[in-house]
Design a protein around this motif. Structure first.
Motif, PDB file in Angstrom:
ATOM      1  N   UNK A 117      19.518  12.042  49.987  1.00 46.67           N
ATOM      2  CA  UNK A 117      19.798  11.122  51.091  1.00 46.67           C
ATOM      3  C   UNK A 117      21.114  11.445  51.775  1.00 46.67           C
ATOM      4  N   UNK A 118      21.046  11.658  53.103  1.00 45.94           N
ATOM      5  CA  UNK A 118      22.249  11.927  53.883  1.00 45.94           C
ATOM      6  C   UNK A 118      22.868  13.265  53.642  1.00 45.94           C
ATOM      7  N   UNK A 156      25.572  15.217  34.833  1.00 48.77           N
ATOM      8  CA  UNK A 156      26.693  14.850  35.693  1.00 48.77           C
ATOM      9  C   UNK A 156      27.286  13.564  35.144  1.00 48.77           C
ATOM     10  N   UNK A 157      28.434  13.706  34.527  1.00 43.04           N
ATOM     11  CA  UNK A 157      29.007  12.563  33.819  1.00 43.04           C
ATOM     12  C   UNK A 157      29.490  11.470  34.771  1.00 43.04           C
ATOM     13  N   UNK A 158      29.967  11.841  35.962  1.00 47.47           N
ATOM     14  CA  UNK A 158      30.548  10.848  36.868  1.00 47.47           C
ATOM     15  C   UNK A 158      29.967  11.003  38.269  1.00 47.47           C
ATOM     16  N   UNK A 159      28.848  10.398  38.566  1.00 50.60           N
ATOM     17  CA  UNK A 159      28.282  10.477  39.917  1.00 50.60           C
ATOM     18  C   UNK A 159      29.274   9.982  40.953  1.00 50.60           C
ATOM     19  N   UNK A 165      23.995  33.996  33.798  1.00 48.29           N
ATOM     20  CA  UNK A 165      25.149  34.412  34.586  1.00 48.29           C
ATOM     21  C   UNK A 165      25.168  33.686  35.932  1.00 48.29           C
ATOM     22  N   UNK A 166      26.294  33.163  36.294  1.00 46.88           N
ATOM     23  CA  UNK A 166      26.459  32.500  37.583  1.00 46.88           C
ATOM     24  C   UNK A 166      26.078  31.042  37.602  1.00 46.88           C
ATOM     25  N   UNK A 167      25.760  30.465  36.406  1.00 44.19           N
ATOM     26  CA  UNK A 167      25.367  29.060  36.396  1.00 44.19           C
ATOM     27  C   UNK A 167      26.476  28.163  36.941  1.00 44.19           C
ATOM     28  N   UNK A 168      27.702  28.485  36.586  1.00 41.60           N
ATOM     29  CA  UNK A 168      28.824  27.667  37.061  1.00 41.60           C
ATOM     30  C   UNK A 168      28.890  27.660  38.574  1.00 41.60           C
ATOM     31  N   UNK A 169      28.666  28.841  39.203  1.00 41.68           N
ATOM     32  CA  UNK A 169      28.697  28.927  40.659  1.00 41.68           C
ATOM     33  C   UNK A 169      27.564  28.113  41.271  1.00 41.68           C
ATOM     34  N   UNK A 170      26.395  28.172  40.644  1.00 39.53           N
ATOM     35  CA  UNK A 170      25.253  27.411  41.147  1.00 39.53           C
ATOM     36  C   UNK A 170      25.537  25.912  41.093  1.00 39.53           C
ATOM     37  N   UNK A 171      26.052  25.464  39.942  1.00 39.40           N
ATOM     38  CA  UNK A 171      26.335  24.045  39.792  1.00 39.40           C
ATOM     39  C   UNK A 171      27.437  23.584  40.743  1.00 39.40           C
ATOM     40  N   UNK A 172      28.481  24.394  40.877  1.00 42.67           N
ATOM     41  CA  UNK A 172      29.581  24.022  41.766  1.00 42.67           C
ATOM     42  C   UNK A 172      29.099  23.892  43.202  1.00 42.67           C
ATOM     43  N   UNK A 173      28.287  24.852  43.636  1.00 37.53           N
ATOM     44  CA  UNK A 173      27.775  24.797  45.008  1.00 37.53           C
ATOM     45  C   UNK A 173      26.800  23.646  45.196  1.00 37.53           C
ATOM     46  N   UNK A 174      25.910  23.480  44.222  1.00 33.51           N
ATOM     47  CA  UNK A 174      24.881  22.443  44.339  1.00 33.51           C
ATOM     48  C   UNK A 174      25.482  21.052  44.431  1.00 33.51           C
ATOM     49  N   UNK A 175      26.640  20.850  43.794  1.00 34.16           N
ATOM     50  CA  UNK A 175      27.256  19.529  43.777  1.00 34.16           C
ATOM     51  C   UNK A 175      28.426  19.399  44.748  1.00 34.16           C
ATOM     52  N   UNK A 176      28.701  20.441  45.529  1.00 37.70           N
ATOM     53  CA  UNK A 176      29.896  20.467  46.375  1.00 37.70           C
ATOM     54  C   UNK A 176      29.940  19.321  47.377  1.00 37.70           C
ATOM     55  N   UNK A 177      28.790  18.919  47.932  1.00 33.83           N
ATOM     56  CA  UNK A 177      28.783  17.850  48.931  1.00 33.83           C
ATOM     57  C   UNK A 177      28.304  16.521  48.354  1.00 33.83           C
ATOM     58  N   UNK A 178      28.423  16.383  47.023  1.00 37.01           N
ATOM     59  CA  UNK A 178      28.074  15.147  46.334  1.00 37.01           C
ATOM     60  C   UNK A 178      26.668  14.677  46.686  1.00 37.01           C
ATOM     61  N   UNK A 179      25.651  15.509  46.456  1.00 40.62           N
ATOM     62  CA  UNK A 179      24.281  15.161  46.865  1.00 40.62           C
ATOM     63  C   UNK A 179      23.677  14.013  46.090  1.00 40.62           C
ATOM     64  N   UNK A 180      24.334  13.592  44.999  1.00 44.78           N
ATOM     65  CA  UNK A 180      23.819  12.470  44.217  1.00 44.78           C
ATOM     66  C   UNK A 180      24.598  11.197  44.489  1.00 44.78           C
ATOM     67  N   UNK A 181      25.183  11.124  45.702  1.00 46.24           N
ATOM     68  CA  UNK A 181      25.902   9.904  46.058  1.00 46.24           C
ATOM     69  C   UNK A 181      24.947   8.719  46.100  1.00 46.24           C
ATOM     70  N   UNK A 182      23.643   9.017  46.245  1.00 42.86           N
ATOM     71  CA  UNK A 182      22.635   7.954  46.200  1.00 42.86           C
ATOM     72  C   UNK A 182      21.946   7.927  44.852  1.00 42.86           C
ATOM     73  N   UNK A 183      22.681   8.151  43.774  1.00 40.50           N
ATOM     74  CA  UNK A 183      22.095   8.250  42.430  1.00 40.50           C
ATOM     75  C   UNK A 183      21.400   6.963  42.005  1.00 40.50           C
ATOM     76  N   UNK A 184      21.714   5.844  42.680  1.00 41.99           N
ATOM     77  CA  UNK A 184      20.997   4.614  42.337  1.00 41.99           C
ATOM     78  C   UNK A 184      19.538   4.689  42.782  1.00 41.99           C
ATOM     79  N   UNK A 185      19.255   5.642  43.705  1.00 42.28           N
ATOM     80  CA  UNK A 185      17.877   5.822  44.156  1.00 42.28           C
ATOM     81  C   UNK A 185      17.232   7.037  43.489  1.00 42.28           C
TER      82      UNK A 185
END
Length: 846
Positions: free
Chosen positions: A707-708, A769-772, A791-811
């Motif tokens: 969302x968003x 993700x301990x702290x949404x 290899x590269x998991x850290x980069x994937x996770x960092x990029x995937x979460x960079x814009x806080x895509x789970x800001x709607x984690x209540x949904x």
């Protein structure tokens, strides 16, 4: 010889006792169905020499300025469907009425926002013999005087409108008539009086009303807005890279006839463009004249200002005002209040109470509520307020970018957008203070220009008495004092060499030691033209007509004749205006020295909406633009948000450019001519699919998005990642996963992580993700599952979460991350070098 040429040839370097001080302040200072008209003269039989026009709206009697707010058309073979599309694309400018004239040689159309004489005033208007036709947007406020003069020369009039006066004046005097029009206008005249027909396009002295033109195939098109040209078959929207360079590198725009659209030019202010079969001719009908022999008395200025305000109250609809709390808008409000007390007939348009409209920012340093309240109390006006916020700004970004046509220098116009939206439905006309700062020296940098002028003139006594106020000292400190731990922002570092190569540096003629010349240049070239574009698009987007009294021709010509000392005195700017308004303005505003105006807390908003902005800056479309190093800019933005790099408007410029490209260049012509709403994110996602070129990417595009947020983002190794929310129980989630996927689960969502880990296929990573909604750049993540060591998991996770895509984690309690492709090799390689530390990271203190 043009005035700017004269100034360039007469440039004088400053002299004085303090070279370092001189250099310091120099740096800071730089519109019903159509009717058929037979081809005949009125009162006679058809005549072979009469107009070839087939469709026209009959003129009907009315009185006063009409207020048509959009014109369009073309020179070339008739094409009714194209003319209708051009007109329909500007319905927001004139929702009340429309009309058109079509001839075998050219066609013109108008859209009307009814302001005066609501029952009549239809356009286009034609002369009795049908040989001269006008589509006219705006008002000429001295039309009554001009009409009497023309009657004395034998002209007759069938209406009481300013449109007919403009038409008759041109009929008698040709293009020399434009010089005498005091008002705001953009017009198209279809002149069929000779064997060489002409289409004449003209704008008012200051460019208050817009007009653009472009050649497409065998036609020359014109319109009040660039975006309406997108409806023209064969017109391909392409970026003007030279203009992009001037904007991104130098923060310049609207300073000449070029636009951000390749092949589209504006008719410049005080200019008329004549289109004939054999080509085009440009004629400048007015040149401003600087002198210092004008009457410097406050009484004369007040008389002219009063007349300018009174003229702009003429309307048969409700008139209100913008009110920022600054000197200009406050003076307009207080002058209208005086006119109401004096029972001026024209002031009846404001109604029982004058309505003002203001943007406020409670708790923010830029909030101007105290000054606004003082003006409301002094004038008796009724205030209306809107409090723009950053979340709303992000939601409306797409429509704002679309409405403005071209990129803007800052997010400031959004405050004006909100004010116009607030006024919609309450008034149809708004007066505002546009032009006052450029005319009378209201901006802080003008103080430094004046100080340098005193140095050059060796007027040391006057210089000593001027001094510097807190705002001026703060500007000097921000410009020259180092900020420990913060890297400097130099836009050149972030523009690609291949883009910069071959681009010409723009000619910048702004002087730094002559106040009057600097004000004139900003009035005509470097400042006011862009502000007038913002105001026109923002007001017209909400079907409101904006009128700026401070750009009254008489008032401007008077101000240009004043000595510089009438503008600056003992640390105060716009002195003659302040003295002229003494007794009307509240003391709090009269003594005010700070300057804010309609703006937004830009960097604070960008930081507050860091996640959304990061999503743009790390989207595949942004990263693959040929103009900039997208990864470096994204890193620099993070550094600025964290205090490791200085804040810069460059971040806004690249964000604005990216959204402009999505809204106008990346969309098809059919969709680019309509408001995008929040679709600017999906436009970027569609580009990501094209870049990835995979079935997996296309499949992800058809699925749900966070969302968003964008669906797609790129990591530090050039991988294009698709993010999709997951719902249901662990087994349902697992059924949608394939080898290589990463699942991010919000710890607070209450999902049975162990069941999920047991259910997922081999090769799937489950991360917690301990702290949404926590840290965006470095989220707190625990990982496990079969692919946790990939290899590269850290980069994937960092990029995937960079814009806080789970800001709607209540949904959505979980997010699936899947690699669907890679960025083009040159871009990916550059990102890999940066990730490997082979490129100096932005934000490293110099």
């Amino acid at each position: 010889m043009s005035f700017t040429t004269v100034m360039r040839r007469r440039g004088v370097s400053a002299t004085g006792p303090s070279a370092s001080f001189s250099r310091a302040i120099q740096t800071v200072a730089r519109c019903r169905p159509e009717y058929t008209l037979p081809s005949r003269r009125l009162g006679g039989a058809p005549d072979a020499g009469a107009s070839r026009c087939r469709r026209v709206r009959y003129p009907r009697p009315h009185g006063g300025p009409i207020g048509v707010c959009g014109i369009a058309g073309f020179q070339g073979p008739p094409a009714p469907e194209i003319l209708d599309a051009l007109s329909a694309s500007m319905r927001h400018r004139g929702p009340d009425d429309h009309g058109a004239v079509t001839d075998g040689w050219a066609s013109i159309a108008s859209r009307r926002l009814s302001i005066v004489d609501l029952e009549h005033g239809h356009q286009p208007m034609s002369t009795a013999d049908g040989r001269l036709h006008i589509a006219y947007n705006g008002e000429v406020y001295n039309f009554r005087e001009l009409r009497e003069e023309l009657r004395g020369r034998g002209a007759t009039f069938a209406t009481e409108s300013d449109t007919e006066v403009v038409l008759k004046a041109y009929e008698l005097d040709g293009r020399s008539a434009f010089r005498r029009f005091n008002g705001m206008f953009a017009l198209a005249l279809l002149d069929l009086r000779s064997e060489r027909p002409e289409l004449v396009l003209a704008r008012d002295h200051f460019g208050i009303k817009p007009l653009y033109h472009a050649r497409v195939g065998d036609r020359v098109f014109f319109s009040s807005e660039v975006k309406s040209l997108l409806s023209v078959p064969g017109f391909r929207a392409r970026p003007n890279e030279q203009r992009l360079y001037e904007y991104l590198r130098w923060s310049l725009h609207d300073h000449d006839e070029a636009t951000f659209f390749e092949g589209v030019r504006s008719v410049e202010p005080a200019t008329c463009l004549t289109v004939r079969d054999d080509g085009e001719e440009v004629h400048r009908y007015w040149e401003p004249r600087l002198s210092e022999d004008g009457d410097p008395s406050p009484e004369r200025f007040r008389e002219l200002f009063r007349r300018a305000v009174e003229r702009r109250l003429v309307a048969d609809v409700r008139v209100g005002t913008c009110l920022s709390g600054g000197l200009d808008s406050s003076s307009i409000v207080c002058m209208i209040a005086a006119l109401i007390r004096e029972h001026s007939p024209d002031a009846a348009s404001v109604g029982e109470h004058l309505e003002t409209f203001s943007a406020v920012f409670p708790g923010d340093p830029i909030d101007e509520r105290p000054w606004i309240d003082a003006v409301l109390e002094a004038s008796g006006a009724r205030g209306n307020f809107v409090a723009p916020d950053s979340a709303e700004f992000v939601r409306e970004l797409g429509d704002l970018v679309w409405s403005l046509d071209e990129p803007v220098v800052s997010s400031g116009p959004y405050a004006q957008w909100c004010v116009m939206r607030l006024a919609h439905g309450r008034v149809k006309v708004l007066l505002d203070g546009q032009g006052g700062d450029e005319l009378l020296g209201g901006y802080v940098p003008y103080r430094f220009v004046y100080l340098r002028q005193l140095l050059r003139q060796r007027r040391f006594g006057r210089l000593a008495r001027e001094g510097l106020g807190r705002q001026e000292l703060r500007m000097l400190a921000q410009r020259f004092l180092p900020r420990p731990g913060r890297a400097s922002m130099n836009p050149v570092r972030y523009l690609r060499a291949a883009f910069v190569d071959g681009k010409a540096a723009p000619r910048d003629e702004r002087v730094t030691d002559d106040l009057k010349k600097r004000l004139l240049l900003d009035l005509t070239t470097y400042s006011l033209p862009s502000l007038l574009r913002y105001e026109d698009r923002n007001s017209m987007a909400h079907s409101i007509e904006a009128r700026p009294p401070l750009l009254d021709l008489e008032l401007v010509e008077h101000a240009l004749s004043l000595p510089a000392d009438a503008l600056m005195h003992r640390g105060r700017s716009r002195v003659i205006f302040r003295e002229a308004m003494r007794g009307l303005l509240p003391a709090l505003v009269l003594r005010r020295r700070t300057k804010t105006g309609f703006t937004t807390p830009e960097m604070r908003w960008l930081e507050r909406e860091r996640a959304s902005m990061t999503g743009i800056l790390r989207s595949p479309s942004f990263l693959t633009r040929p103009y900039w190093d997208g990864a470096a800019i994204a890193d620099a933005f993070e550094a600025a948000c964290e205090g490791r790099m200085e804040q810069s408007l460059f971040f806004w410029r690249v964000l604005n450019t990216e959204l402009w490209l999505r809204v106008f260049i990346d969309r098809s012509p059919a969709t680019a001519s309509v408001r995008p709403g929040r679709d600017w994110e999906s436009i970027g996602d569609e580009m990501a699919v094209a870049l990835a070129g995979s079935v997996a990417a296309a499949t992800a595009l058809a699925g749900p998005a966070p969302p968003g947020r964008h669906r797609f983002i790129a990591d530090g190794n050039g991988r294009i990642l698709a993010r999709s929310p997951l719902d249901g129980g662990p087994e349902q989630m697992a059924a949608t996963l394939v080898d290589g996927d990463v699942v991010v689960v919000a710890a607070a969502a209450g999902i049975d992580v162990e069941r999920l880990r047991a259910a997922v296929p081999d090769g799937v990573t489950v991360a917690i993700l301990a702290e949404p909604g926590g840290s965006i750049s470095q989220p707190s993540i625990e990982s496990g599952g079969g692919a946790s060591s990939r290899t590269g998991l850290a980069a994937v996770l960092a990029a995937a979460m960079a814009d806080d895509p789970m800001h709607g984690a209540e949904h959505h309690a979980a997010l699936r991350v899947r690699e669907v492709g890679r960025l083009p090799r040159p871009v990916a390689a550059e990102r890999e070098r940066r990730a490997a530390g082979k490129v100096e990271p932005p934000g490293s203190p110099a």
